[in-house]
Design a protein around this motif. Structure first.
Motif, PDB file in Angstrom:
ATOM      1  N   ILE A   1       0.830  -1.203   0.000  1.00 18.05           N
ATOM      2  CA  ILE A   1       0.000   0.000   0.000  1.00 18.05           C
ATOM      3  C   ILE A   1       0.866   1.254   0.000  1.00 18.05           C
ATOM      4  O   ILE A   1       0.632   2.197  -0.757  1.00 18.05           O
ATOM      5  N   ALA A   2       1.909   1.241   0.829  1.00 15.90           N
ATOM      6  CA  ALA A   2       2.792   2.413   0.880  1.00 15.90           C
ATOM      7  C   ALA A   2       3.479   2.629  -0.469  1.00 15.90           C
ATOM      8  O   ALA A   2       3.665   3.758  -0.912  1.00 15.90           O
ATOM      9  N   LEU A   3       3.821   1.523  -1.145  1.00 16.95           N
ATOM     10  CA  LEU A   3       4.541   1.627  -2.413  1.00 16.95           C
ATOM     11  C   LEU A   3       3.645   2.066  -3.570  1.00 16.95           C
ATOM     12  O   LEU A   3       4.132   2.502  -4.600  1.00 16.95           O
ATOM     13  N   THR A   4       2.339   1.910  -3.420  1.00 19.05           N
ATOM     14  CA  THR A   4       1.426   2.264  -4.515  1.00 19.05           C
ATOM     15  C   THR A   4       0.551   3.438  -4.113  1.00 19.05           C
ATOM     16  O   THR A   4      -0.490   3.676  -4.717  1.00 19.05           O
ATOM     17  N   ASP A   5       0.989   4.195  -3.117  1.00 16.11           N
ATOM     18  CA  ASP A   5       0.105   5.156  -2.466  1.00 16.11           C
ATOM     19  C   ASP A   5      -0.071   6.440  -3.247  1.00 16.11           C
ATOM     20  O   ASP A   5      -1.033   7.171  -3.037  1.00 16.11           O
TER      21      ASP A   5
ATOM     22  N   SER B   1      -3.462   8.394  -4.313  1.00 18.53           N
ATOM     23  CA  SER B   1      -4.737   7.809  -3.901  1.00 18.53           C
ATOM     24  C   SER B   1      -4.992   7.983  -2.414  1.00 18.53           C
ATOM     25  O   SER B   1      -5.992   7.535  -1.891  1.00 18.53           O
ATOM     26  N   VAL B   2      -4.065   8.631  -1.746  1.00 20.59           N
ATOM     27  CA  VAL B   2      -4.172   8.758  -0.299  1.00 20.59           C
ATOM     28  C   VAL B   2      -5.491   9.371   0.152  1.00 20.59           C
ATOM     29  O   VAL B   2      -6.123   8.893   1.080  1.00 20.59           O
TER      30      VAL B   2
ATOM     31  N   LEU C   1       2.439   2.020   9.230  1.00 17.65           N
ATOM     32  CA  LEU C   1       2.611   2.900   8.083  1.00 17.65           C
ATOM     33  C   LEU C   1       1.778   4.160   8.181  1.00 17.65           C
ATOM     34  O   LEU C   1       1.673   4.885   7.218  1.00 17.65           O
TER      35      LEU C   1
ATOM     36  N   ARG D   1      -7.710  -2.243  -0.074  1.00 20.00           N
ATOM     37  CA  ARG D   1      -6.964  -1.038  -0.435  1.00 20.00           C
ATOM     38  C   ARG D   1      -5.796  -1.368  -1.364  1.00 20.00           C
ATOM     39  O   ARG D   1      -5.525  -0.657  -2.336  1.00 20.00           O
TER      40      ARG D   1
ATOM     41  N   GLN E   1      -5.492   0.202  -5.061  1.00 27.90           N
ATOM     42  CA  GLN E   1      -4.318   1.015  -5.393  1.00 27.90           C
ATOM     43  C   GLN E   1      -3.512   0.376  -6.527  1.00 27.90           C
ATOM     44  O   GLN E   1      -2.910   1.075  -7.331  1.00 27.90           O
TER      45      GLN E   1
ATOM     46  N   ASP F   1      -5.299   1.456  -9.592  1.00 29.77           N
ATOM     47  CA  ASP F   1      -5.045   2.861  -9.896  1.00 29.77           C
ATOM     48  C   ASP F   1      -3.982   3.026 -10.973  1.00 29.77           C
ATOM     49  O   ASP F   1      -4.039   3.947 -11.773  1.00 29.77           O
TER      50      ASP F   1
ATOM     51  N   ARG G   1       2.862  -2.275 -14.209  1.00 34.20           N
ATOM     52  CA  ARG G   1       2.590  -1.914 -12.814  1.00 34.20           C
ATOM     53  C   ARG G   1       3.165  -2.976 -11.871  1.00 34.20           C
ATOM     54  O   ARG G   1       3.783  -2.671 -10.859  1.00 34.20           O
TER      55      ARG G   1
ATOM     56  N   LEU H   1       6.165  -2.629  -9.102  1.00 30.51           N
ATOM     57  CA  LEU H   1       5.889  -2.959  -7.705  1.00 30.51           C
ATOM     58  C   LEU H   1       6.849  -4.036  -7.189  1.00 30.51           C
ATOM     59  O   LEU H   1       7.371  -3.949  -6.075  1.00 30.51           O
TER      60      LEU H   1
END
Lengths: 325, 325
Positions: free
Chosen positions: A306-310, A313-314, B164, B186, B190, B193, B282, B286
């Motif tokens: 999630i942090a890496l794709t954030d 979209s936050v 996080l 989430r 993401q 996204d 993507r 990642l």
């Protein structure tokens, strides 16, 4: 003998994963001593022997070599701070800690994955370290996720599973069972499968549930904020959840000055809480089956993902400041 | 001395996580010997010493104690089968393996996370085991995910990350950042996204993409099968992806006897392949950011979660037998 570069040697040694232990004893005055060590290992079953190594430069060397007994505490994943505390020099490491009396009267730490109370059998030369071999005279253990050390930093361990025969197609242009995007999508939809019955009972579609859930977590919202959430979850332009929820009086429109806000009605709150209760039951069932360890590691890694794709979209996921619920 | 129950003792020792090594040497005839061991650990930096323990009952005891040299191979996550091979007795363990010549002429195994070539410094009594302490005369390492052992079985290790600050609301009835269902949802959205730009370029909504992707992977489908997929992903009844795709001639209707089937047209195939290419880009981005280890562990755990929530939803995800693509 070839030259050994100490930094490279230390890095290579880091390739071997270990647990983390704290070894404790008492000095001649009965004052407890303790050090963090990852050099622990089992040696013998009959007699039951374990070993670890202590730097000859350690302040506590005399206490450990003279007392004739010591206890190895194998740390659990929750005990990272305790590991850090006993890895430092000088301070009163036992201050404020809950302890129990060991066989030799020295304090034992609590909350560990395992403890081995030992009587020194041998002390061997090990270069700049002393190798201490002890006979185990008492031990206990608990089923806890272990604290792990690898490559100079803390890590978590998880059971290894084989391929699950997820039978995805092997077409070169399609997704395989090893495609992370496929796996996370499938995990998401299968999780939702467990709450479809409750969604149906409440007469809610997915975007209607997402809308109510957003309003519950973030308080009343503008239409633009709700549209952004729908866009993010792929439901934008496909249907009109807000209109349907307004018609069913699950959502109420209010004016705040010039701005129109949409918030939960009592019936909307009730409906979404039923679905959330179903989701929490689904979660509890899943966590029990996964086990505490694997759940901990999975959450840890999803947070990383999630942090890496954030980026960008936050806003959709962030709880509003001062939201009313 | 209290009685030590060997089974309970072994189980308690399993609470300490270790890497897995294979230690090799040569016997007096120059024949290579090797055993799997997890009793390895570092001892000293100056001089560079490591140790491990070998059962006194081991067939290879004489070879290891007489040769004066041995090599510790720290295994990588891919080498579970190699670990199993060297843990068994009797067979020709080196048969068919790729090896390299070590400093003493004995074969070294390849593909390891680290290797330490040692000259025996000390041999110490360790109850039913012999403790071998060696000076490292050569070593190498590679950045590979390690094979790990915990609780009597193989495991994987992953870096530990802190919280996080995912800023989810703390409302007692809402989802928190630690709710697995929230995290997986989430992570899923993401991930998506990152392909929204390509979906927009192809003029595809999420359910239209899922429809095309299903047809690509499983070949032509009945309307009932497509409806089931839409139901599973929460898009059922919300819009009519099939009608829109038929109108755009991305999907073609065909008759197979009495049954109506829907399959991809050339333009539909082209459109979905563009989106899949974006998803693969993507994914690659990642995976690079997560690193090989964490990606491996995350996939492993998502597969577990999928298997645990699989009841009833398998059909939707399974590739059709004999699908045409």
């Amino acid at each position: 003998m070839p030259d050994i570069n100490p930094q490279e040697f230390r890095r290579a040694l880091g390739a071997f994963t270990t647990g983390v232990t704290i070894v404790t004893s008492c000095d001649a005055d009965g004052t407890p001593v303790g050090v963090t060590a990852n050099s622990f290992n089992s040696v013998s079953l009959d007699p039951p022997l374990v070993l670890w190594s202590l730097a000859k430069s350690a302040k506590s060397l005399a206490a450990f070599s003279d007392s004739g007994h010591w206890t190895v505490h194998v740390l659990s994943a929750e005990q990272e701070a305790l590991s850090d505390r006993f890895a430092r020099r000088g301070e009163d490491k036992f201050s404020g800690l809950e302890t129990e009396a060991g066989i030799n009267g020295c304090p034992l730490l609590t909350g560990c994955a395992a403890r081995f109370q030992c009587r020194t059998s041998f002390q061997y030369d090990g270069g700049d370290h002393l190798i201490l071999v002890g006979e185990v005279v008492g031990f206990d253990s608990a089923d806890k996720a272990p604290l792990v050390f690898h490559g100079g930093r803390y890590a978590l361990a998880t059971k290894k599973t084989g391929a699950l025969n997820l039978e995805a197609a092997d077409e070169p242009h399609s997704f395989s069972e090893d495609f992370l995007g496929y796996l996370v999508g499938r995990a998401h939809y299968q999780f939702l499968d467990g709450i479809r019955a409750e969604l149906a009972a409440q007469g809610l579609s997915d975007p209607e549930f997402y809308t109510l859930s957003t309003l519950l977590q973030r308080g009343a919202q503008s239409r633009a904020a709700l549209d952004q959430m729908l866009q993010h979850s792929g439901f934008a332009g496909l249907m009109l959840p807000l209109e349907r929820l307004l018609a069913r009086e699950m959502v109420r429109e209010t004016q705040q000055g010039d701005a129109t806000r949409y918030g939960l009605s009592a019936s909307g709150r009730r409906a979404v809480l039923f679905v959330i209760a179903a989701a929490k039951a689904r979660e509890a069932d899943l966590l029990e089956k996964l086990g505490d360890w694997d759940a901990r590691v999975l959450k840890n890694l999803l947070k990383q993902m999630i942090a890496l794709t954030d980026a960008g979209s936050v806003e959709v996921w962030r709880a509003a400041q001062g939201s009313t619920a």
